[in-house]
Design an enzyme around this catalytic site. Structure first.
Site, PDB file in Angstrom:
ATOM      1  N   HIS A  16      68.889 -19.752  23.097  1.00  0.00           N
ATOM      2  CA  HIS A  16      68.099 -20.664  23.665  1.00  0.00           C
ATOM      3  C   HIS A  16      68.224 -21.974  22.706  1.00  0.00           C
ATOM      4  CE1 HIS A  16      64.087 -22.709  23.275  1.00  0.00           C
ATOM      5  NE2 HIS A  16      64.444 -22.841  24.429  1.00  0.00           N
ATOM      6  N   GLU A  43      71.532 -21.723  26.961  1.00  0.00           N
ATOM      7  CA  GLU A  43      70.845 -22.459  27.373  1.00  0.00           C
ATOM      8  C   GLU A  43      70.588 -23.906  26.620  1.00  0.00           C
ATOM      9  OE1 GLU A  43      66.892 -24.686  27.914  1.00  0.00           O
ATOM     10  OE2 GLU A  43      67.851 -23.912  26.117  1.00  0.00           O
ATOM     11  N   ASP A  45      69.231 -28.353  26.828  1.00  0.00           N
ATOM     12  CA  ASP A  45      68.466 -29.261  27.594  1.00  0.00           C
ATOM     13  C   ASP A  45      69.423 -30.628  27.340  1.00  0.00           C
ATOM     14  OD1 ASP A  45      65.940 -27.642  26.970  1.00  0.00           O
ATOM     15  OD2 ASP A  45      66.591 -27.754  25.063  1.00  0.00           O
ATOM     16  N   HIS A  58      66.450 -31.941  23.382  1.00  0.00           N
ATOM     17  CA  HIS A  58      65.251 -31.334  23.845  1.00  0.00           C
ATOM     18  C   HIS A  58      64.210 -32.358  24.070  1.00  0.00           C
ATOM     19  CE1 HIS A  58      61.183 -29.354  23.906  1.00  0.00           C
ATOM     20  NE2 HIS A  58      61.837 -28.410  24.630  1.00  0.00           N
ATOM     21  N   GLU A 117      69.381 -26.850  31.335  1.00  0.00           N
ATOM     22  CA  GLU A 117      68.180 -27.206  31.672  1.00  0.00           C
ATOM     23  C   GLU A 117      68.080 -28.984  31.841  1.00  0.00           C
ATOM     24  OE1 GLU A 117      64.735 -26.129  29.403  1.00  0.00           O
ATOM     25  OE2 GLU A 117      63.467 -27.804  30.158  1.00  0.00           O
TER      26      GLU A 117
HETATM   27  O1  G3P Z   1      65.060 -23.174  29.769  1.00  0.00           O
HETATM   28  C1  G3P Z   1      63.989 -22.427  29.208  1.00  0.00           C
HETATM   29  C2  G3P Z   1      63.289 -23.181  28.059  1.00  0.00           C
HETATM   30  O2  G3P Z   1      64.192 -23.745  27.161  1.00  0.00           O
HETATM   31  C3  G3P Z   1      62.270 -23.972  28.532  1.00  0.00           C
HETATM   32  O3  G3P Z   1      61.454 -24.559  27.567  1.00  0.00           O
HETATM   33  O4  G3P Z   1      60.734 -26.345  25.991  1.00  0.00           O
HETATM   34  O5  G3P Z   1      62.440 -24.731  25.374  1.00  0.00           O
HETATM   35  O6  G3P Z   1      63.193 -26.372  26.875  1.00  0.00           O
HETATM   36  P1  G3P Z   1      62.060 -25.699  26.436  1.00  0.00           P
HETATM   37 MG    MG Z   2      65.204 -25.757  27.360  1.00  0.00          MG
END
Ligand code: G3P
Ligand code: MG
Length: 250
Positions: A16, A43, A45, A58, A117
């Site tokens: 993440h 993952e 952002d 993010h 994402e």
């Molecule tokens: O994509 C999963 C997760 O990353 C979603 O929440 O706020 O960590 O981007 P966040």
């Molecule tokens: Mg995310």
């Protein structure tokens, strides 16, 4: 069950924002550490600068993670390229705020799959999706897993229109009552939800629709094991090494 139903496989353990428990989130340092820890999928952002260059970051604002301040989308790529994004971890202070293009080069070089994402500033959904899909079309190889996920329904719609060949993940906190209506509308292959809020019955519901099911942000090994027992396909974690070790020993 539905026209769009078909799981898009990523990996059982997904890093993440990179290995963001041990290195600054969404940096090449965190992605490199995730690869060192055994991750085959990450993952990240992604949002855009005011001149439509995608960056891996993010928050809407730069303040928490970088040496800059204010809205990322109000800065040019020339300005953003001057920023560092490693202030939260000693030893990483010089980490750059990475362009998506730099991250893609790194992931392709290391054969790493991607849960991208889409994180647009409100109002910039179309431009963000256009910038991302343009870049990914020219830079991402067919053989590596790729899923576009987003909390932004408009972004899922634009991603579908602009790059229907790339699978999509409906990103939600809770499994919504109208799950299959939404996964059909945006032709989603996956559902990505909060692993702390998922109930067994909802995991069964998602799997009854033959959709891929991925949970964020799962850092507890016992919770991860329970989710896997419920049929969850993968967990998105800040601590990939911890989960790999636990799974090896289970
Ligand atoms: O994509 C999963 C997760 O990353 C979603 O929440 O706020 O960590 O981007 P966040
Ligand atoms: Mg995310």
């Amino acid at each position: 069950m539905t026209a769009s139903a078909r799981s898009a496989e990523l990996a059982s353990i997904i890093a993440h924002r990179g290995a963001s428990g041990d290195a600054p989130e969404n940096t090449l340092g965190a992605l490199s550490l995730a690869v060192d820890q055994g991750a085959s999928c990450v993952e990240i952002d992604v949002s855009i600068s005011c001149d439509d260059v995608p960056y891996v970051h993010h928050d809407d604002t730069l303040d928490r993670c970088t040496s800059g301040s204010g809205l990322l989308c109000e800065h040019s790529s020339a300005q953003l390229d001057q920023l560092t994004a490693g202030k939260s971890f000693p030893g990483y202070e010089q980490e750059a705020l990475p362009r998506l293009s730099a991250v893609i080069q790194f992931l392709v070089r290391h054969d790493i799959g991607l849960n991208l994402e889409i994180k647009p500033r409100a109002g910039l959904e179309q431009r963000t999706c256009e910038a991302i899909t343009d870049l990914m079309r020219s830079a991402w190889p067919d053989h590596l897993p790729l899923v576009y996920s987003s909390f932004s329904r408009d972004s899922l719609g634009y991603a579908f229109a602009l790059a229907p060949e790339v699978p999509r993940g409906l990103l939600v906190e809770h499994i919504p009552r109208n799950l299959f209506e939404l996964t059909d509308r945006y032709a989603c292959q996956n559902v990505h939800c909060d692993g702390a809020k998922l109930a067994h019955s909802n995991a069964q519901l998602v799997k009854s629709g033959e959709l891929g099911l991925y949970c964020y942000t799962v850092n507890d090994v016992n919770r991860a094991q329970k989710l896997f027992d419920w049929g969850v396909d993968g967990v998105i974690t800040d601590f990939p090494k911890r989960l790999f070790l636990a799974m090896e020993n289970s």
